[in-house]
Design a protein around this motif. Structure first.
Motif, mmCIF file in Angstrom:
data_model
loop_
_atom_site.group_PDB
_atom_site.id
_atom_site.type_symbol
_atom_site.label_atom_id
_atom_site.label_comp_id
_atom_site.label_asym_id
_atom_site.label_seq_id
_atom_site.Cartn_x
_atom_site.Cartn_y
_atom_site.Cartn_z
ATOM 1 N N GLY A 31 0.803 -1.218 0.000
ATOM 2 C CA GLY A 31 0.000 0.000 0.000
ATOM 3 C C GLY A 31 0.836 1.269 0.000
ATOM 4 N N VAL A 32 2.015 1.215 -0.619
ATOM 5 C CA VAL A 32 2.910 2.370 -0.680
ATOM 6 C C VAL A 32 2.888 2.926 -2.097
ATOM 7 C CG1 VAL A 32 5.309 3.115 -0.432
ATOM 8 C CG2 VAL A 32 4.388 1.383 1.107
ATOM 9 N N ARG A 33 2.816 4.254 -2.205
ATOM 10 C CA ARG A 33 2.805 4.901 -3.517
ATOM 11 C C ARG A 33 4.159 5.555 -3.797
ATOM 12 N NH1 ARG A 33 -1.542 7.846 -1.197
ATOM 13 N NH2 ARG A 33 -0.331 9.654 -1.817
ATOM 14 N N SER A 34 4.500 5.676 -5.059
ATOM 15 C CA SER A 34 5.799 6.243 -5.438
ATOM 16 C C SER A 34 5.945 7.690 -4.969
ATOM 17 C CB SER A 34 6.027 6.145 -6.945
ATOM 18 O OG SER A 34 5.048 6.866 -7.646
ATOM 19 N N ASP A 35 4.858 8.452 -4.953
ATOM 20 C CA ASP A 35 4.970 9.834 -4.477
ATOM 21 C C ASP A 35 5.323 9.890 -2.993
ATOM 22 O OD1 ASP A 35 2.360 8.850 -3.988
ATOM 23 O OD2 ASP A 35 1.541 10.879 -3.855
ATOM 24 N N GLU A 36 4.918 8.876 -2.222
ATOM 25 C CA GLU A 36 5.297 8.809 -0.812
ATOM 26 C C GLU A 36 6.794 8.542 -0.662
ATOM 27 O OE1 GLU A 36 1.259 7.050 1.222
ATOM 28 O OE2 GLU A 36 2.575 5.641 0.183
ATOM 29 N N ILE A 37 7.317 7.673 -1.513
ATOM 30 C CA ILE A 37 8.745 7.375 -1.477
ATOM 31 C C ILE A 37 9.546 8.620 -1.859
ATOM 32 C CG2 ILE A 37 10.596 5.972 -2.485
ATOM 33 C CD1 ILE A 37 8.708 4.361 -0.691
ATOM 34 N N ARG A 38 9.126 9.304 -2.912
ATOM 35 C CA ARG A 38 9.823 10.527 -3.324
ATOM 36 C C ARG A 38 9.776 11.585 -2.223
ATOM 37 N NH1 ARG A 38 7.640 8.826 -8.372
ATOM 38 N NH2 ARG A 38 9.343 8.423 -9.816
ATOM 39 N N ALA A 39 8.643 11.719 -1.555
ATOM 40 C CA ALA A 39 8.517 12.681 -0.464
ATOM 41 C C ALA A 39 9.467 12.317 0.680
ATOM 42 C CB ALA A 39 7.073 12.734 0.044
ATOM 43 N N LEU A 40 9.582 11.041 0.967
ATOM 44 C CA LEU A 40 10.507 10.593 2.016
ATOM 45 C C LEU A 40 11.947 10.947 1.648
ATOM 46 C CD1 LEU A 40 11.134 9.045 4.629
ATOM 47 C CD2 LEU A 40 11.146 6.952 3.248
ATOM 48 N N PHE A 41 12.331 10.719 0.398
ATOM 49 C CA PHE A 41 13.689 11.062 -0.038
ATOM 50 C C PHE A 41 13.931 12.565 0.053
ATOM 51 C CE2 PHE A 41 14.213 6.792 -1.309
ATOM 52 C CZ PHE A 41 15.563 6.597 -1.552
ATOM 53 N N ARG A 42 12.925 13.369 -0.320
ATOM 54 C CA ARG A 42 13.085 14.829 -0.215
ATOM 55 C C ARG A 42 13.231 15.246 1.243
ATOM 56 N NH1 ARG A 42 9.838 14.658 -4.785
ATOM 57 N NH2 ARG A 42 7.881 14.667 -3.656
ATOM 58 N N GLU A 43 12.460 14.621 2.125
ATOM 59 C CA GLU A 43 12.527 14.941 3.552
ATOM 60 C C GLU A 43 13.908 14.615 4.116
ATOM 61 O OE1 GLU A 43 10.559 13.263 7.666
ATOM 62 O OE2 GLU A 43 9.338 13.211 5.841
ATOM 63 N N VAL A 44 14.431 13.466 3.758
ATOM 64 C CA VAL A 44 15.765 13.073 4.226
ATOM 65 C C VAL A 44 16.818 14.039 3.678
ATOM 66 C CG1 VAL A 44 17.529 11.271 4.057
ATOM 67 C CG2 VAL A 44 15.159 10.663 4.594
ATOM 68 N N ALA A 45 16.692 14.409 2.413
ATOM 69 C CA ALA A 45 17.636 15.356 1.812
ATOM 70 C C ALA A 45 17.571 16.701 2.520
ATOM 71 C CB ALA A 45 17.342 15.525 0.326
ATOM 72 N N GLU A 46 16.366 17.151 2.852
ATOM 73 C CA GLU A 46 16.202 18.425 3.544
ATOM 74 C C GLU A 46 16.846 18.373 4.925
ATOM 75 O OE1 GLU A 46 15.550 22.253 4.185
ATOM 76 O OE2 GLU A 46 15.185 21.225 2.287
ATOM 77 N N LYS A 47 16.666 17.285 5.631
ATOM 78 C CA LYS A 47 17.305 17.145 6.945
ATOM 79 C C LYS A 47 18.817 17.192 6.812
ATOM 80 C CE LYS A 47 13.616 14.738 9.298
ATOM 81 N NZ LYS A 47 13.145 13.512 9.930
ATOM 82 N N GLY A 48 19.335 16.618 5.755
ATOM 83 C CA GLY A 48 20.768 16.667 5.502
ATOM 84 C C GLY A 48 21.241 18.087 5.252
ATOM 85 N N ARG A 49 20.442 18.883 4.549
ATOM 86 C CA ARG A 49 20.782 20.279 4.286
ATOM 87 C C ARG A 49 20.810 21.083 5.569
ATOM 88 N NH1 ARG A 49 16.783 20.735 0.389
ATOM 89 N NH2 ARG A 49 17.654 19.596 -1.311
ATOM 90 N N VAL A 50 19.862 20.823 6.458
ATOM 91 C CA VAL A 50 19.789 21.563 7.721
ATOM 92 C C VAL A 50 21.032 21.260 8.563
ATOM 93 C CG1 VAL A 50 18.530 21.736 9.898
ATOM 94 C CG2 VAL A 50 17.283 21.702 7.736
#
Length: 68
Positions: A31-50
């Motif tokens: 029950g996982v959608r690709s947009d959820e995976i992409r959002a997770l990757f963006r969130e992790v990338a943002e945390k890395g930037r911070v």
């Protein structure tokens, strides 16, 4: 890393992985959608930037590999 070689490494991109039939079947069964995976990757990338603002340019180039 420069703009022309940002995605040259031959590790699979997120898009390539998300289009693999076995991955698509697993995501469907979970029950996982690709947009959820992409959002997770963006969130992790943002945390890395911070944590490390100097890496933001590198991450920007890296994220291009994951943009649909």
């Amino acid at each position: 890393m420069n703009d022309s070689t940002a995605c040259v490494r031959r590790d699979s991109s997120l898009n390539e992985l998300l289009h693999e039939p076995i991955i698509a079947m697993l995501m469907t069964s979970d029950g996982v959608r690709s947009d959820e995976i992409r959002a997770l990757f963006r969130e992790v990338a943002e945390k890395g930037r911070v944590r490390d603002p100097m890496r933001s340019r590198t991450m920007e180039l890296f994220e291009r590999c994951f943009t649909p």
